[in-house]
Each structure stands twice: as C-alpha cells, then as structure tokens.
Scaffold this active site. Sequence first.
Site, PDB file in Angstrom:
ATOM      1  NE  ARG A 154      -2.698   0.145   3.469  1.00  0.00           N
ATOM      2  CZ  ARG A 154      -3.528   0.502   4.432  1.00  0.00           C
ATOM      3  NH1 ARG A 154      -4.824   0.362   4.279  1.00  0.00           N
ATOM      4  NH2 ARG A 154      -3.088   0.986   5.564  1.00  0.00           N
ATOM      5  CB  THR A 196      -2.382   7.030  -2.852  1.00  0.00           C
ATOM      6  OG1 THR A 196      -1.699   5.770  -2.989  1.00  0.00           O
ATOM      7  CG2 THR A 196      -1.577   8.120  -3.526  1.00  0.00           C
ATOM      8  CG  ASP A 232       2.491  -2.806   8.918  1.00  0.00           C
ATOM      9  OD1 ASP A 232       2.768  -3.970   8.529  1.00  0.00           O
ATOM     10  OD2 ASP A 232       2.503  -1.826   8.153  1.00  0.00           O
ATOM     11  CG  ASP A 251       6.180  -3.161   9.790  1.00  0.00           C
ATOM     12  OD1 ASP A 251       6.881  -3.580   8.850  1.00  0.00           O
ATOM     13  OD2 ASP A 251       5.833  -1.968   9.900  1.00  0.00           O
TER      14      ASP A 251
HETATM   15  C1  PRP Z   1      -1.089  -4.731   4.335  1.00  0.00           C
HETATM   16  C2  PRP Z   1      -1.876  -6.020   4.453  1.00  0.00           C
HETATM   17  C3  PRP Z   1      -2.711  -6.012   3.205  1.00  0.00           C
HETATM   18  C4  PRP Z   1      -3.024  -4.557   3.013  1.00  0.00           C
HETATM   19  C5  PRP Z   1      -4.419  -4.299   3.488  1.00  0.00           C
HETATM   20  O1  PRP Z   1      -0.014  -4.893   3.493  1.00  0.00           O
HETATM   21  O2  PRP Z   1      -1.084  -7.150   4.583  1.00  0.00           O
HETATM   22  O3  PRP Z   1      -2.041  -6.551   2.074  1.00  0.00           O
HETATM   23  O4  PRP Z   1      -2.072  -3.821   3.798  1.00  0.00           O
HETATM   24  O5  PRP Z   1      -4.810  -3.009   3.222  1.00  0.00           O
HETATM   25  P1  PRP Z   1      -5.956  -2.652   2.174  1.00  0.00           P
HETATM   26  O6  PRP Z   1      -7.098  -3.560   2.442  1.00  0.00           O
HETATM   27  O7  PRP Z   1      -6.254  -1.213   2.519  1.00  0.00           O
HETATM   28  O8  PRP Z   1      -5.402  -2.793   0.791  1.00  0.00           O
HETATM   29  P2  PRP Z   1       1.058  -3.730   3.267  1.00  0.00           P
HETATM   30  O9  PRP Z   1       0.623  -2.851   2.150  1.00  0.00           O
HETATM   31  O10 PRP Z   1       1.353  -3.045   4.563  1.00  0.00           O
HETATM   32  O11 PRP Z   1       2.326  -4.506   2.715  1.00  0.00           O
HETATM   33  P3  PRP Z   1       3.328  -5.508   3.469  1.00  0.00           P
HETATM   34  O12 PRP Z   1       2.575  -6.785   3.717  1.00  0.00           O
HETATM   35  O13 PRP Z   1       4.404  -5.697   2.480  1.00  0.00           O
HETATM   36  O14 PRP Z   1       3.783  -4.865   4.750  1.00  0.00           O
HETATM   37  N1  URA Z   2      -2.429  -3.157   6.810  1.00  0.00           N
HETATM   38  C1  URA Z   2      -2.073  -3.629   8.037  1.00  0.00           C
HETATM   39  O1  URA Z   2      -1.074  -4.347   8.159  1.00  0.00           O
HETATM   40  N2  URA Z   2      -2.834  -3.299   9.093  1.00  0.00           N
HETATM   41  C2  URA Z   2      -3.923  -2.528   8.974  1.00  0.00           C
HETATM   42  O2  URA Z   2      -4.586  -2.267   9.991  1.00  0.00           O
HETATM   43  C3  URA Z   2      -4.273  -2.048   7.706  1.00  0.00           C
HETATM   44  C4  URA Z   2      -3.507  -2.377   6.645  1.00  0.00           C
END
Ligand code: PRP
Ligand code: URA
Length: 207
Positions: free
Chosen positions: A102, A106, A198, A201
């Site tokens: 994400r 945005t 997160d 993380d």
């Molecule tokens: C997080 C999570 C989802 C997304 C959810 O990933 O694991 O993929 O955000 O958010 P959304 O429903 O608003 O799209 P992130 O973008 O943080 O990536 P990562 O797993 O690489 O940390």
């Molecule tokens: N992605 C995450 O990892 N946690 C949230 O709460 C939303 C998006």
Amino acid sequence: MLHVINHPLITHKLTIMRNKNTGTKEFRELLYEISMLMSYEITRDLPLEDVVIETPIAPMKAQMISGKKLAVVPILRAGLSMADGFLKIEPAAKVGHIGLYRDHETHQPVLYYCKLPEDISERLAIVTDPMLATGGSASDAINILKKAGCRNIKLMCLVGAPEGVEYVSKNHPDVDIFIAAMDKCLNENKYIVPGLGDAGDRIFGTI
Ligand code: PRP
Ligand code: URA
C-alpha cells in the site's frame, strides 16, 4: 458472501495477537495456527468421492476428497504465514504469489510481483492476507486471478474492516470472504481499529 468464523480457539489466539506486547515469534506462530483452524472451515464444501479400501478387519467403501485442484495465493508479505497454515492442512495445493504494497500516501495498492501456477484457471484459489482494511489489495489480487482465468476464488483474512468487506463484496460478489473478526472502522491512515497494527511488520519484525 461474508463468513465470520467464530470459534473460542481462534478468538483466544487472535486476542493474544492483538496485544501490542506480543512479540514477533509468538505473533507469527499464532497466525499460522489460526490459519490452520480457518482452513478447516474454508475447505468444508470440498467434494468427496467414494473409494474402496481395506481396513485391517474388512473391505469398505469410504470417502476421500475428489481430485479438486487447489491453489493458495498469499498477498506478500503478510499473507505468507497464512498460506503456510493452509498448506499444513492441504499440502498438495500449488502456491501463487502476488506482491502488493500500500502506498503510504494514497493507500492504494501497488503491484510489484506476480507468479501464479500455470494451470491456475483450473484451480480453486484461496487468497490469503491477514488484513482486509480498505479492501484495495484483496480486490486487486482477485482481479489478477480473474484475468488469469480463475473462476473459483475464496478470500481468507484474519481481521476485516466494514469498509474492506463492502469494497470486495461489491467488486467481487462471486467471492466468498472468510474472516475471524469484523472490527469497527479504519483510522485516518487506513489502519484497522482496533486491529492489530501493521501485520507485515509484526510478522517479520520490521517495525
Ligand atoms: C497490508 C496487508 C494487506 C493490506 C491491506 O499490506 O497485509 O495486504 O495492507 O490493506 P488494504 O485492504 O487497505 O489494501 P502492506 O501494504 O502493509 O504490505 P506488506 O505486507 O508488504 O507490509
Ligand atoms: N495493513 C495492516 O497491516 N494493518 C492494517 O490495519 C491495515 C492495513
């Protein structure tokens, strides 16, 4: 259709995951365990076929899962531990990977990787991602699978926000959504409230 999987074992483990004092190792193990438990429910409608076997006592007509082909498709990064949990239950499933992150400003998903099994169009695909926040990532992942010819898709998440569930349901009414908990809302950074922070993380210790 939305399925909220309600089970004391899942609720208990999820509460430990939500606690900010829970460390990376325990968080990852709990996500793996919950994913195994959720897989039990997600695979409930797999078709069975009759087989004839012999027990040590007598021959019998029994049942086994018929040749249904499965694929698990984690959304990177956080979907990986959930896919591992699913694979523990269904070790013969093929694995596809969809890399989405994400954008911090945005909040829109950005695609950076995609590798799917060649015959994905013939498989039931289980998309895994613990967090269903705005629903943008899950919806894009499902679009990618549909473009690859996949017609049988289920989404397996841990925590959902009403906004995300509504967004995916509207874009993909044919996809069953499984979550372990429906939370209250999103905050100004589009994080789930109360959520668990997160997920990527916390799984990989990159905070
Ligand atoms: C997080 C999570 C989802 C997304 C959810 O990933 O694991 O993929 O955000 O958010 P959304 O429903 O608003 O799209 P992130 O973008 O943080 O990536 P990562 O797993 O690489 O940390
Ligand atoms: N992605 C995450 O990892 N946690 C949230 O709460 C939303 C998006």
